[in-house]
Design a protein around this motif. Structure first.
Motif, PDB file in Angstrom:
ATOM      1  N   VAL A   1       1.594  37.440  21.478  1.00 32.27           N
ATOM      2  CA  VAL A   1       1.622  38.621  20.835  1.00 32.27           C
ATOM      3  C   VAL A   1       0.833  38.110  19.571  1.00 32.27           C
ATOM      4  CG1 VAL A   1       3.236  40.118  19.411  1.00 32.27           C
ATOM      5  CG2 VAL A   1       3.453  39.548  21.720  1.00 32.27           C
TER       6      VAL A   1
ATOM      7  N   ARG B   1      12.146  41.018  22.730  1.00 27.30           N
ATOM      8  CA  ARG B   1      10.672  41.334  23.179  1.00 27.30           C
ATOM      9  C   ARG B   1      10.503  42.693  22.886  1.00 27.30           C
ATOM     10  NH1 ARG B   1       8.966  37.054  27.949  1.00 27.30           N
ATOM     11  NH2 ARG B   1      10.596  35.579  27.985  1.00 27.30           N
TER      12      ARG B   1
ATOM     13  N   LYS C   1       7.660  44.174  20.707  1.00 27.15           N
ATOM     14  CA  LYS C   1       6.737  45.065  20.873  1.00 27.15           C
ATOM     15  C   LYS C   1       6.673  46.496  20.387  1.00 27.15           C
ATOM     16  CE  LYS C   1       6.704  44.974  25.442  1.00 27.15           C
ATOM     17  NZ  LYS C   1       6.964  45.201  26.830  1.00 27.15           N
TER      18      LYS C   1
END
Length: 314
Positions: free
Chosen positions: A268, A307, A311
């Motif tokens: 990421v 996560r 996100k």
């Protein structure tokens, strides 16, 4: 026609397995353990092509051969065959790579547990005592070397935590067997994917490690086992052994989850691929502190959907 092809291919795969077994038997001890991971490949490939029932027949034939010509080596067949049939059957039923890995891990764990039980009951081999005695001997030799290097200083206090860990190892043999099953399933499945992709021109593969995600149930198993470990119980009792093994196994899986999150976070943040690999190596070199932190990271990732939060922010 199909039955003839199935029988012919089964005989061929059985021959390939027996040939691999002979190679391992006569290879040097340094190389043989590495080649052990190739033994399940014929069972996985054949079960993948024809279903688990055909794979079970192949396993039975291979087991009879090894029992007749080398009963001691039938242990290898038991481990490779049971795990291979479970894994190959899952692939035949179009399960995903991770689902097939889970089925294979169960099969290999059953095979490893069967070897453990047979060696205990029939051959009266105590794995716990063997592990404890061999590791204590190695520790004694290390202690002697340290005494010489340090000029006679007493190192017993420094080695006491290691001795406690050695005494603890026989209690977690079931967890160790499951970990062996998980590792065997992963490596054997990866090797079989290479064979299938070459023979059938397919593109079977594992998903990237950063996508690895454990079910939430593992977190509950971990916390329930953690709570049970605080209850005063007999160290020879089933409650103690069951809780400590579930705690150890679930904790190890949560460490794996933590490493997976590190690789996900690095992706990421557009970090270099070397950075999470270096972090993993450093954590493994300093396990007493850093692996606990990685486990906590795995717990947070599962329990708080870390996560999804990252996100969403992205």
């Amino acid at each position: 026609m199909n039955d003839t092809k199935r029988i012919t291919e089964g005989a061929l795969m059985t021959g390939v397995y027996l040939l691999l077994l002979l190679v391992i038997i006569f290879m040097p001890m340094v190389i043989a353990p590495v080649l052990l991971f190739t033994l399940p490949v014929p069972f996985i490939f054949y079960s993948y092509r024809h279903n688990w029932k055909a794979g079970a027949l192949m396993f039975t034939a291979a087991l009879l051969f090894t029992l007749l010509f080398g009963p001691a080596f039938s242990m290898f067949t038991l481990l490779a065959g049971v795990g291979g049939v479970f894994l190959g059957g899952a692939l035949h039923n179009k399960q995903s790579s991770l689902e097939a890995w889970a089925f294979g891990s169960i099969g290999f764990s059953i095979g490893a547990a069967s070897i453990y039980m047979i060696s205990q009951l029939l051959f009266e081999v105590s794995w716990g005592e063997q592990i404890r005695s061999s590791m204590n001997e190695a520790l004694t030799r290390t202690d002697t070397m340290l005494l010489r290097v340090l000029g006679g200083e007493n190192t017993e206090e420094q080695l006491e935590p290691v001795r406690e860990m050695i005494d603890f190892l026989p209690d977690i043999i079931p967890s160790i067997l499951v970990m062996i099953g998980i590792a065997f399933a992963f490596i054997s499945q990866w090797l079989t994917f290479k064979v299938i992709n070459r023979v059938e021109q397919k593109k079977l593969r594992f998903p990237p490690f950063k996508e690895f995600k454990l079910p939430t149930a593992v977190l509950w198993y971990y916390f329930f086992a953690l709570i049970l470990t605080y209850f005063p119980t007999d160290e020879e009792g089933l409650l103690y052994l069951g809780s400590i093994n579930v705690f150890t196994l679930a904790g190890s899986l949560l460490v794996l989850q933590g490493f997976s999150f590190i690789f996900y976070y690095a992706e990421v943040k557009k970090w270099s691929k070397a950075i999470p690999a270096v972090i993993a190596v450093i954590c493994l070199l300093l396990p007493q502190i850093l692996l606990y932190l990685v486990r906590i990271l795995g717990i947070i990732d599962i329990g708080f959907s870390l996560r999804e939060r990252i996100k969403g922010k992205k």
